[in-house]
Design an enzyme around this catalytic site. Structure first.
Site, short mmCIF file in Angstrom:
data_model
loop_
_atom_site.label_atom_id
_atom_site.label_comp_id
_atom_site.label_asym_id
_atom_site.label_seq_id
_atom_site.Cartn_x
_atom_site.Cartn_y
_atom_site.Cartn_z
N LYS A 40 65.77 43.09 70.46
CA LYS A 40 66.47 43.98 71.52
C LYS A 40 67.79 44.54 70.95
O LYS A 40 68.38 44.21 70.10
CB LYS A 40 66.94 43.11 72.67
CG LYS A 40 65.46 42.91 73.57
CD LYS A 40 65.69 42.06 74.93
CE LYS A 40 64.45 41.98 75.51
NZ LYS A 40 64.78 40.94 76.99
N ARG A 95 61.25 33.79 73.52
CA ARG A 95 60.18 34.73 73.57
C ARG A 95 60.44 35.62 72.44
O ARG A 95 61.46 36.34 72.37
CB ARG A 95 60.45 35.33 75.17
CG ARG A 95 59.32 36.55 75.23
CD ARG A 95 59.56 37.54 76.59
NE ARG A 95 58.48 38.19 76.76
CZ ARG A 95 58.33 39.37 76.22
NH1 ARG A 95 59.38 39.78 75.62
NH2 ARG A 95 57.54 40.44 76.59
N1 HH2 Z 1 61.52 41.09 77.66
C1 HH2 Z 1 60.56 42.15 77.62
C2 HH2 Z 1 59.37 41.97 78.38
N2 HH2 Z 1 59.28 40.72 79.08
N3 HH2 Z 1 60.14 38.82 79.72
C3 HH2 Z 1 60.88 37.69 80.09
N4 HH2 Z 1 60.80 36.64 80.67
N5 HH2 Z 1 62.19 37.91 79.20
C4 HH2 Z 1 62.60 38.91 78.68
O1 HH2 Z 1 63.49 39.02 78.13
C5 HH2 Z 1 61.56 39.99 78.42
C6 HH2 Z 1 60.16 39.97 79.12
C7 HH2 Z 1 60.94 43.34 76.87
O2 HH2 Z 1 60.62 43.01 75.42
P1 HH2 Z 1 59.20 43.39 74.91
O3 HH2 Z 1 58.17 42.84 75.52
O4 HH2 Z 1 58.98 43.34 73.59
O5 HH2 Z 1 59.14 45.11 75.06
P2 HH2 Z 1 58.61 46.16 76.22
O6 HH2 Z 1 58.96 45.97 77.55
O7 HH2 Z 1 58.91 47.47 75.56
O8 HH2 Z 1 56.99 45.96 75.98
#
Ligand code: HH2
Length: 291
Positions: free
Chosen positions: A230, A265
């Site tokens: 992030k 995660r």
């Molecule tokens: N962060 C993202 C998505 N889902 N769920 C939880 N519980 N906690 C988090 O911090 C979280 C989440 C965002 O990251 P990512 O899935 O890598 O990216 P994107 O939203 O662009 O798919």
């Protein structure tokens, strides 16, 4: 750090939270901020999932809608098309619990029918019908729930996030959602909490929340922490691009575990596994070898 329960029931599978566990991220999206497009085809998603389990993922989180700042909402039919075949195939092939990362109640229900054992809602089950869906999935299928804090919504959340005391406010929000879920019949032992790094938070808010993890963990419910790749990692390391954030992400995951987080995660599972194993061996003396 004592938590209320050591084993999280995830539908028909379980996740032992006696030590910190790794949640591997499987984004089946064309536009996720760090891995968009890489797993868009089913065979690619399955190969990535298998590799993460071999590397040490204890649970996989499957998402079909990017929630990066400014992301456009994805229609239900499209999210369904991306996510459900992957969950079905993974459920048939792998033994690890599967989590679905969605804000949509209809998809939550269908994902549980396809084999998901954890509902991960970045919106904290606030959409119309989401709380009822979560309660039903918990009651009828023993599904676990991850309640995350987000200020605003993905399209606009980073415009002007504001808090008085971010740790107190995020903690109060999560406590209230737990109370709402419990009042609706969800047992506490089925709930995970997540402060929601990067979701309507500036760098200062994210840092304060990270430092406040022991306070948030002190309520007794297990914490999930997602800081992998992030912008806070990039900013703290001097404008580091996304592709170069994995070592920092692994260190941050280890520090989160040290502060009491039970589920991390992450995108890079093997780097996180090594960081956690070294922490266990060199710091708290738990033997993680071979795990
Ligand atoms: N962060 C993202 C998505 N889902 N769920 C939880 N519980 N906690 C988090 O911090 C979280 C989440 C965002 O990251 P990512 O899935 O890598 O990216 P994107 O939203 O662009 O798919």
């Amino acid at each position: 750090m004592a938590i209320d329960q050591a084993v999280l029931q995830c539908g028909e599978r379980t996740l032992d939270l006696g030590r910190a566990r790794i949640m591997g991220i499987l984004n089946v999206t064309p536009d996720s901020f760090s891995d968009g497009g890489q797993n868009a085809r089913i065979d690619e998603a399955l190969a990535r999932a298998r590799a993460m389990v071999v590397e040490g993922a204890d649970i996989l989180d499957i998402g079909g809608e990017s929630t990066r700042p400014g992301a456009e909402p994805v229609p239900l039919a499209e999210e369904r098309r991306r996510v459900l075949p992957v969950i079905e195939a993974l459920h048939a092939e792998l033994d690890v619990p599967l989590s679905v990362d969605t804000m949509k109640p209809a998809l939550m229900r269908e994902a549980v029918a396809a084999g998901a054992g954890l509902l991960n809602d970045v919106n904290g089950f606030r959409a119309e019908g989401a709380l009822e869906t979560a309660v039903e999935a918990g009651r009828e299928h023993g599904v676990a729930l991850c309640v995350m804090h987000m200020q605003g919504e993905p399209q606009s959340m980073q415009r002007s996030p504001h808090y008085g005391d971010v740790v107190a406010e995020v903690g109060a929000f999560l406590e209230q959602r737990v109370a709402d879920l419990q009042a609706a019949g969800v047992p506490r032992r089925q709930i995970l909490l997540d402060p929601g790094f990067g979701f309507g938070k500036t760098l200062e808010h994210n840092v304060a929340l990270f430092r406040g993890l022991p306070r948030l963990a002190s309520g007794g419910l297990p914490l999930l922490v997602g800081v992998s790749r992030k912008s806070m990692i990039g900013q703290l390391l001097g404008a580091r691009p996304v592709a170069e954030r994995d070592p920092g992400s692994a260190v941050a995951a280890m520090l989160a575990a040290q502060a009491g987080a039970r589920v991390l995660r992450v995108h890079n599972v093997s780097a996180t596994r090594d960081a956690l194993a070294l922490y266990s061996e060199l710091h708290d003396g738990q033997d993680n070898r071979g795990n």
